[in-house]
Design an enzyme around this catalytic site. Structure first.
Site, mmCIF file in Angstrom:
data_model
loop_
_atom_site.group_PDB
_atom_site.id
_atom_site.type_symbol
_atom_site.label_atom_id
_atom_site.label_comp_id
_atom_site.label_asym_id
_atom_site.label_seq_id
_atom_site.Cartn_x
_atom_site.Cartn_y
_atom_site.Cartn_z
ATOM 1 N N HIS A 1 -27.177 -41.603 137.358
ATOM 2 C CA HIS A 1 -28.618 -41.321 137.423
ATOM 3 C C HIS A 1 -29.376 -42.063 136.328
ATOM 4 O O HIS A 1 -30.349 -42.783 136.591
ATOM 5 C CB HIS A 1 -28.825 -39.803 137.294
ATOM 6 C CG HIS A 1 -30.237 -39.352 137.392
ATOM 7 N ND1 HIS A 1 -30.775 -38.818 138.533
ATOM 8 C CD2 HIS A 1 -31.241 -39.337 136.480
ATOM 9 C CE1 HIS A 1 -32.040 -38.508 138.335
ATOM 10 N NE2 HIS A 1 -32.351 -38.814 137.087
ATOM 11 N N GLU A 2 -28.931 -41.885 135.093
ATOM 12 C CA GLU A 2 -29.657 -42.484 133.969
ATOM 13 C C GLU A 2 -29.534 -44.009 133.971
ATOM 14 O O GLU A 2 -30.463 -44.712 133.559
ATOM 15 C CB GLU A 2 -29.167 -41.902 132.645
ATOM 16 C CG GLU A 2 -29.360 -40.392 132.503
ATOM 17 C CD GLU A 2 -30.799 -39.933 132.664
ATOM 18 O OE1 GLU A 2 -31.726 -40.767 132.506
ATOM 19 O OE2 GLU A 2 -31.004 -38.740 132.973
ATOM 20 N N HIS B 1 -32.309 -45.324 136.108
ATOM 21 C CA HIS B 1 -33.536 -45.438 135.317
ATOM 22 C C HIS B 1 -33.508 -46.698 134.454
ATOM 23 O O HIS B 1 -34.504 -47.424 134.338
ATOM 24 C CB HIS B 1 -33.690 -44.224 134.390
ATOM 25 C CG HIS B 1 -34.113 -42.973 135.066
ATOM 26 N ND1 HIS B 1 -35.198 -42.900 135.892
ATOM 27 C CD2 HIS B 1 -33.602 -41.712 134.999
ATOM 28 C CE1 HIS B 1 -35.344 -41.649 136.319
ATOM 29 N NE2 HIS B 1 -34.379 -40.918 135.791
ATOM 30 N N HIS C 1 -34.017 -49.922 136.431
ATOM 31 C CA HIS C 1 -35.417 -49.979 136.862
ATOM 32 C C HIS C 1 -36.307 -50.467 135.716
ATOM 33 O O HIS C 1 -37.114 -51.395 135.872
ATOM 34 C CB HIS C 1 -35.852 -48.590 137.335
ATOM 35 C CG HIS C 1 -37.156 -48.564 138.067
ATOM 36 N ND1 HIS C 1 -37.673 -47.405 138.619
ATOM 37 C CD2 HIS C 1 -38.070 -49.535 138.336
ATOM 38 C CE1 HIS C 1 -38.829 -47.683 139.206
ATOM 39 N NE2 HIS C 1 -39.093 -48.960 139.034
#
Length: 601
Positions: free
Chosen positions: A391-392, A395, A398
């Site tokens: 998940h991180e 981020h 991105h």
């Protein structure tokens, strides 16, 4: 390391499992020197007051200088907060974080004149300036977005006053953070064998995921009984947050705090309400999930301390951090080698602070710093921690691509799209794990986790979003948000979402008091919309391959160069429609079908 009973001190964590903040500043002294330089720059900015419309050169010079100054101030603040979060008890970094926050107040005050003055430049003058200085066309979208906010921009004096109030406005969140991370301590939890285990904000949810029901219950009751002793303090903080939101939204002439919050991201309020309405129309699936959970756990009564426990007993396994990195890297192969090269860069060059230590901030996050992203984890060597890593890193990629691709004025993407890349990574990881096993028990274990993602992200975050809506409505009516009222509202909402097969007790009624996202100004709904978008995008990537990946990378590189709804449409999903949410909830129903078939229900 993650199995250790005693929470280690920061000094006991091997350096390779800590992030390298020296990439930002080689020392705290270097930070102080940069702070002084940025502070001096900030004090030059008011010298442009009254001059922004005098020429194209002056306008370009000011915009470039103010944005560069803001970027440097962001770097200062983020370094300070990273150091503070390593151990929230260290006074030096508390002070530096305070200085970083104050610097933004000073910056906002110094530049409070600019928006009203920029809005006074006529479109005709701007067109002439663009012709005289082509470099200024870089800011064309900036001015378009600014014009759309015109009715909510106040006079110079009023803007300066609101900017000066910014430091006070941070108080509810800052006090909550200090209270929960540094001051709130808990007695030990006790497992089925009578062993005492240290309970903290970071260890609470992992204990709730244990197959040991005695430990789950002990942690649950101990945590909320302790938190309940501070319920009035917690309610006063949340009441202050609601009042702050209403003050600023009223001052800026918005219809409501919700309208003000979504406007900042250029998202229609209908998107928020579409989410709540669509999820409410699909609560039958959530109730069916809860019913299945009660049956699989074999309990007469399902309590909230049972909601995180694996429905498939005995299938869990230890996944070290190094193993998690390898699996995540393999799972992201459908995204292509350019994408995975960024992942490898982060793994190999200490972008990540891995393990819990005493005083460390709980949870996980990504912080975008100019040199590269930073990731805070509290890794527990389990499946959930591996998904948090994926998940991180979503981020991080991105932010990395937006920062590298877009000019500074457009590099920061809005919050509405912030959860898409992260949850797309999670969806690809889950598909990889499901495709890699033929064992029925392991598949059921993974489906359990997939169902948990839907429960935790689509349903639970929407429940939080609905609670925030209610909090805002009560505040708008002039109703004080007392502990009794908040517990009553939260308990009723919890009962609605989890249904008749769940025991909703007075302890879970206190859950609002531990959720940091209630201080993030209508943030949480974006987890649910982002998850819906990510499910759609991950399926397109796996089905279509390179064309879908190309569109996805275009989206990730887009920053704020377009409105978020348009950026997502370019990647193949329309979040202005309830369809992605409904499609994701339909998949949840399909996964329930498969899970029931696998376990013979």
């Amino acid at each position: 390391m993650a199995d250790a009973k005693k929470i280690p001190q920061r000094s006991e964590i091997p350096v390779e499992y800590t992030w390298n903040t020296a990439d930002i500043f080689p020392s705290d002294q270097a930070w102080e020197e940069e702070f002084a330089q940025v502070q001096a720059l900030i004090r030059t900015l008011p010298g442009y007051k009254g001059r922004l419309g005098e020429s194209a050169d002056t306008l370009y010079e000011y915009l470039t200088l103010s944005i560069q100054t803001a970027d440097r101030a962001v770097t200062l603040a983020r370094y300070a907060f990273l150091r503070q979060d390593e151990d929230t008890r260290v006074g030096q970094y508390q002070a530096m974080a305070g200085k970083g926050g104050s610097l933004f107040v000073e910056l906002n005050s110094a530049t409070a004149f600019d928006v009203p003055e920029l809005l006074r430049i006529t479109p005709e003058t701007l067109e002439r300036f663009y012709a005289e200085k082509p470099e200024l066309t870089l800011y064309r979208r900036y001015f378009t977005v600014l014009q759309d906010r015109k009715e909510h921009i106040l006079s110079d004096a009023e803007e300066k006053l609101l900017a000066a109030a910014g430091e006070m406005a941070q108080a509810p969140d800052e006090i909550f953070s200090k209270f929960t991370a540094a001051d709130l301590t808990f007695p030990d939890a006790v497992d089925k064998d009578g062993n005492r285990l240290p309970l903290s904000n970071a260890s609470f949810v992992p204990y709730e995921m244990s197959e040991d029901r005695a430990l789950r219950r002990s942690a649950y009751e101990t945590y909320y009984d302790t938190l309940g002793g501070f319920r009035n303090t917690a309610a006063a903080l949340l009441d202050a947050e609601a009042k702050k939101r209403r003050f600023f939204s009223t001052a800026r002439k918005y219809d409501s705090p919700l309208a003000a919050a979504v406007s900042a991201n250029r998202v229609p309020p209908e998107v928020y309400r579409n989410l709540v309405d669509t999820v409410n129309a699909n609560l039958d699936k959530m109730h069916r999930y809860v019913r299945l959970r009660r049956r699989l756990l074999g309990v007469d009564e399902l309590h909230m301390y049972d909601i995180y426990a694996p429905m498939v007993a005995g299938a869990s396994k230890t996944i070290s951090f190094d193993e998690a990195k390898s699996i995540v890297y393999d799972a992201l192969a459908p995204m292509g080698e350019d994408y995975r090269a960024i992942i490898r860069e982060g793994f190999d060059h200490r972008w990540i602070d891995v393990y819990e230590n005493a005083g460390k901030r709980s949870g996980g996050y990504m912080s975008d710093v100019a040199v590269h992203p930073y990731i805070l984890l509290n890794h527990k060597d389990d499946l959930d921690s591996m998904f948090t890593l994926a998940h991180e890193m979503g981020h991080a990629v991105h932010s990395y691509l937006s920062t590298k691709t877009q000019p500074s004025v457009y590099k920061d993407y809005v919050i509405f799209v912030a959860e898409v890349a992260s949850t797309c990574n999670e969806a690809l990881l889950m598909e990889h794990l499901l495709a890699s096993t033929t064992d029925k028990k392991e598949r059921a274990w993974l489906l359990n986790h997939f169902l948990e993602q839907f429960k935790g992200t689509l349903y639970r975050q929407t429940m939080f979003a609905e609670f925030e809506l209610r909090m805002g409505e009560l505040n708008a009516q002039g109703t004080p948000l007392t502990a009794e009222l908040l517990c009553e509202e939260y308990k009723a909402l919890n009962a609605k979402y989890f249904g008749p097969d769940m025991v909703t007790d007075d302890r879970i009624a206190l859950e609002w008091a531990r959720i940091p996202h209630f201080y993030y100004n209508y943030y949480v709904y974006q987890y649910a919309t982002g998850y819906s978008a990510a499910i759609a995008l991950s399926r397109r990537i796996l089905k279509e391959g390179e064309p879908a990946v190309k569109d996805m990378l275009g989206f990730l590189s887009g920053g704020s160069s377009k409105d978020p709804i348009d950026l997502l449409r370019g990647a193949g999903v329309d979040m202005a429609s309830p369809k992605p949410i409904q499609d994701a909830l339909a998949l949840f129903g399909t996964l329930l079908d498969e899970m029931e078939a696998l376990v013979g229900q």
